[in-house]
Design an enzyme around this catalytic site. Structure first.
Site, PDB file in Angstrom:
ATOM      1  N   LYS A  15       1.318  -0.411  15.031  1.00  0.00           N
ATOM      2  CA  LYS A  15       2.635  -0.332  15.501  1.00  0.00           C
ATOM      3  C   LYS A  15       3.028  -1.706  16.228  1.00  0.00           C
ATOM      4  O   LYS A  15       4.354  -1.828  16.452  1.00  0.00           O
ATOM      5  CB  LYS A  15       2.974   0.713  16.213  1.00  0.00           C
ATOM      6  N   HIS A  43       0.908  -1.106   0.159  1.00  0.00           N
ATOM      7  CA  HIS A  43      -0.066   0.010   0.209  1.00  0.00           C
ATOM      8  C   HIS A  43       0.916   1.348   0.004  1.00  0.00           C
ATOM      9  O   HIS A  43       1.668   1.405   1.067  1.00  0.00           O
ATOM     10  CB  HIS A  43      -0.981   0.132   1.327  1.00  0.00           C
TER      11      HIS A  43
END
Ligand code: RFL
Ligand code: PHB
Length: 392
Positions: free
Chosen positions: A298, A73
Site C-alpha cells: 500500500k 494480475h
C-alpha cells in the site's frame, strides 16, 4: 530570496507526482531532492500498483511504458500447509493490480519533467523550513555546489519520506504519532530468474513468511521474513535460496526457479501515522506522514492518493486563495490511510510468524488463514482492500 508558490521537499513518487500535477495547473513549483538524479531513478522499492494508481497514470498520459511493460494480475495465491489458495481479485471485485516497479514510475515522471523543461534540484543539502505557521513560509537550502538559497513561498509540501526533515519541522506538540514496530524484517532479493508462478505467492510457513513477486517475466523479486535486527552479511546467496526453497516447497518439492541474485537488502517493518498531516502551511504526504508494512503493498499507492488530493487543495489555495480544501486535506487522506494501516497490519499478522506468539495465537492465525481462503465473504474483503479503493 526567490519567490515561488509551492516548495516540494523530496523527489520520490509523492514529490514528483505532486510537482507534475501542480505544474499542469500552472502553479509555480520548486522541487528539492537530497539525492542524485541517478540514485533516485535506480532506487529499488515497491512493485505493485493498485487499479486507481494505474488509472491515474493513464489519465495523465504517463501510462505508455506501464501499458507495454507492466504485468496485470487478476489474482494472487495464499500458500500455507504447502497448498495454494487463489484469491481471485478480478472475479471478486471487478478490478486488478499491476506489477510495475516504483523506480519505473519515478523514471517516467522524471522523463516527463525533462520533456516539459520542468526542473528538479538534485543533491541539495541543509534543507530547513521556517515560518510554517505564517502565510509566507521560507525554505533555506544549499544547492549541489554548496551555494546557499532562500525560497519565499505560499506552502511547503513535505514529500521527503519517513526519514526526511519535514515532519520533524512541526512542533512535537502539534502532531500525534501512532506506531507499531514488528519483531521481524524482510530480506528482499532481485534475481535473474523466471518467476515460478504467473501470480504473486504470499506464503505462510512455520519458519516464517515468504513472498514471491516479480518485476518482469524474466526477473523475480523474493522476500523472506527474518529477525528485526538481521545482518545481511549473514545471508550468502546459497543460504537465501535454500531458505526460500524450504519455505515455498510444495509437497516437499522445490518450487522456485533460481538464478543470479542482483540485489539484496533488509527492510524493517513498521506501522506509523502522524496526525494531522498538516501544520500551518506545511503539508505532509506519502511516507513523510505514514508508513505501512509492505505486506499489503500500500505504501506507494497511498503516497499517490495523498498528492492527488493535495494538488487540488494547493491549486485552490495558491491560484484562487480558497482554503476549504487545504483545511480538509488531512481528514480526507487519513480515512484512506487508516484503512490501509488496518489492512497492512492485518495481512502482516495473518502471514508472519510472531516470535513471541503462543500456541493460542498460532491456532487462531491458522483458522483465519483457512477462513480467508475458503469463505467468499472473507476473500472478497481481502481482495477489495488489496486492489484498493477508488480515489475520492
Ligand atoms: P520516498 O520514496 O521515500 O521519497 C522521499 C524522497 O525524499 C528525499 N529526501 C529529501 N530530499 C530533500 N531534503 C531532505 N532532507 C530529504 N530527505 C529525504 C529522498 O531522497 C527521497 O527521494 O517517499 P514517497 O515519495 O512518499 O514514496 C513512498 C514509497 O516510496 C513507499 O511507500 C513504498 O516504496 C512502499 N512499498 C510499497 N508500496 C506499494 O504501494 N506497493 C508495494 O508493492 C510496496 N512494496 C515498499 C515495498 C517499500 C519497501 N521498502 C524498501 C521500504 C517493498 C519494500 C521492500
Ligand atoms: C514487490 O513486488 O516488491 C511487492 C509486491 C507485493 C507486496 C510487497 C512488495 O505486498
Amino acid at each position: 530570496m526567490v519567490r515561488t508558490q509551492v516548495t516540494i521537499v523530496g523527489a520520490g513518487p509523492a514529490g514528483l507526482l505532486l510537482s507534475f500535477l501542480l505544474r499542469l495547473e500552472g502553479v509555480d513549483v520548486v522541487v528539492l531532492e537530497s539525492r542524485s538524479r541517478e540514485y533516485v531513478r535506480q532506487r529499488m522499492r515497491a512493485g505493485l500498483c493498485e487499479q486507481a494508481t494505474v488509472d491515474l497514470l493513464h489519465e495523465l498520459g504517463l501510462g505508455g511504458r506501464m501499458a507495454a511493460e507492466g504485468l496485470r494480475h487478476e489474482g494472487f495465491s495464499l500458500r500455507f500447509d504447502g497448498e495454494d489458495h487463489r484469491i481471485a481479485l478480478t472475479e471478486l471485485t471487478g478490478r486488478a493490480v499491476t506489477i510495475y516497479g516504483q523506480q519505473e514510475i519515478v523514471k517516467d515522471l522524471i522523463d516527463a519533467h525533462e520533456a516539459h523543461g520542468w526542473p528538479v534540484e538534485y543533491e541539495v543539502s541543509d534543507v530547513d523550513l521556517h515560518d510554517l505557521d505564517t502565510e509566507r513560509p521560507r525554505v533555506t537550502y544549499r544547492d549541489s555546489d554548496g551555494v546557499a538559497h532562500e525560497l519565499d513561498c505560499d506552502a511547503v509540501a513535505g514529500c521527503d519520506g519517513f526519514h526526511g526533515i519535514s515532519r520533524p519541522s512541526a512542533p512535537v506538540s502539534e502532531l500525534k504519532v501512532f506506531d507499531r514496530i514488528y519483531p521481524f524484517a524482510w530480506l528482499g532479493i532481485l534475481a535473474t530468474a523466471q518467476p515460478s508462478s504467473q501470480e504473486l505467492i504470499y506464503n505462510h510457513h512455520e519458519r516464517g513468511f515468504g513472498l514471491a513477486s516479480m518485476r518482469s517475466t524474466e526477473i523475480s523479486r523474493l522476500y523472506l521474513q527474518v529477525p528485526a535486527d538481521e545482518d545481511i552479511n549473514d545471508w550468502s546467496d546459497d543460504r537465501i535460496w535454500a531458505e526460500l526453497q524450504t519455505r515455498f516447497a510444495v509437497h516437499g518439492e522445490a518450487a522456485l526457479n533460481e538464478g543470479p541474485i542482483i540485489v539484496k537488502s533488509v527492510t524493517p517493518m513498521r506501522s506509523f501515522v502522524a496526525e494531522p498531516m498538516r501544520f500551518g502551511r506545511l503539508f505532509l504526504a506519502g511516507d513523510a506522514a505514514h508508513i505501512v508494512p509492505p505486506t499489503g503493498a500500500k505504501g506507494m499507492n497511498l503516497a499517490i492518493a495523498d498528492v492527488r488530493v493535495l494538488s487540488r487543495a494547493l491549486t485552490e489555495l495558491v491560484q484562487h486563495k480558497r482554503s476549504e480544501l487545504v483545511d480538509a486535506y488531512s481528514d480526507i487522506c487519513l480515512r484512506r490511510v487508516w484503512r490501509a494501516e488496518h489492512f497492512s497490519w492485518f495481512m502482516t499478522e495473518l502471514l508472519h510468524i510472531d516470535p513471541y506468539g503462543d500456541d493460542f495465537s498460532r491456532r487462531v492465525q491458522l483458522s483465519q488463514l483457512r477462513y480467508t481462503a475458503s469463505s467468499r465473504a472473507a476473500s472478497t474483503s481481502v481482495a477489495e482492500n488489496y486492489v484498493g479503493f477508488p480515489h475520492d
